[in-house]
Design a protein around this motif. Sequence first.
Motif, PDB file in Angstrom:
ATOM      1  N   ALA A  13      -4.442   5.060  -2.459  1.00 53.67           N
ATOM      2  CA  ALA A  13      -5.579   5.902  -2.063  1.00 53.67           C
ATOM      3  C   ALA A  13      -6.271   5.382  -0.813  1.00 53.67           C
ATOM      4  CB  ALA A  13      -6.572   6.015  -3.223  1.00 53.67           C
ATOM      5  N   GLU A  14      -6.480   4.068  -0.732  1.00 54.55           N
ATOM      6  CA  GLU A  14      -7.214   3.523   0.424  1.00 54.55           C
ATOM      7  C   GLU A  14      -6.414   3.574   1.722  1.00 54.55           C
ATOM      8  OE1 GLU A  14      -5.219  -0.155  -1.381  1.00 54.55           O
ATOM      9  OE2 GLU A  14      -6.165   1.637  -2.159  1.00 54.55           O
ATOM     10  N   ALA A  15      -5.102   3.830   1.640  1.00 52.88           N
ATOM     11  CA  ALA A  15      -4.261   3.876   2.839  1.00 52.88           C
ATOM     12  C   ALA A  15      -3.922   5.310   3.255  1.00 52.88           C
ATOM     13  CB  ALA A  15      -2.979   3.078   2.602  1.00 52.88           C
ATOM     14  N   ARG A  16      -4.379   6.291   2.495  1.00 51.69           N
ATOM     15  CA  ARG A  16      -4.077   7.694   2.819  1.00 51.69           C
ATOM     16  C   ARG A  16      -4.874   8.158   4.021  1.00 51.69           C
ATOM     17  NH1 ARG A  16      -4.081   9.688  -3.352  1.00 51.69           N
ATOM     18  NH2 ARG A  16      -2.219   8.520  -3.916  1.00 51.69           N
ATOM     19  N   VAL A  65       0.814  -1.219   0.000  1.00 51.20           N
ATOM     20  CA  VAL A  65       0.000   0.000   0.000  1.00 51.20           C
ATOM     21  C   VAL A  65       0.852   1.276   0.000  1.00 51.20           C
ATOM     22  CG1 VAL A  65      -2.023  -1.073   1.054  1.00 51.20           C
ATOM     23  CG2 VAL A  65      -0.264  -0.027   2.523  1.00 51.20           C
ATOM     24  N   LYS A  77      -4.270   7.452   7.030  1.00 51.55           N
ATOM     25  CA  LYS A  77      -4.362   6.399   8.038  1.00 51.55           C
ATOM     26  C   LYS A  77      -3.013   6.077   8.658  1.00 51.55           C
ATOM     27  CE  LYS A  77      -8.451   4.676   5.892  1.00 51.55           C
ATOM     28  NZ  LYS A  77      -9.029   3.906   4.865  1.00 51.55           N
TER      29      LYS A  77
END
Length: 163
Positions: free
Chosen positions: A89-92, A62, A94
């Motif tokens: 994108a899904e790990a931004r 990621v 976080k």
Amino acid sequence: MPEPLIRPARSDDEDALARLDRETWSPLHEVRPAPPKPGEPFFRPTCGPDAHLVAEHDGRVVGYVRLLRPTPLESNAHVLQICGLAVAAEARGKGTGRALVRAAVAEARRREARRITLRVLGPNTVARTLYASEGFAVEGVLPGEFHVGGRYVDDVLMGRSLL
């Protein structure tokens, strides 16, 4: 999302890293042209797996950070530079980017560097804020250094001591 696992890159990460590079490319943070098409190598002779740390979540890549010497000069060998950072994108938002920056600092210390530096485009306020929160200070600005996305943008030089 819990904090990602940060580990050294392996040669078998190449396809995942190339895909991540293509998916995250934007003129907001990149002065190079868009990454190569699928099938073209991510690793290069001067920038192989040993230059990368990878963020992994649930076995999926990621993010990555690239850490290199800024010049081949022996008089500059005490400095390492973050020469790329990408987060899916899904790990931004976080903690993945922060974990990668911290891992890069730890790796630079492990390699006995005295300083760590980076360059970031002026409009990339998210990255600049992250770097500043991790102890990087603006050490210089090259106004209008790059023409990307149809406009001239500053190249912001940041760094921090590792002593």
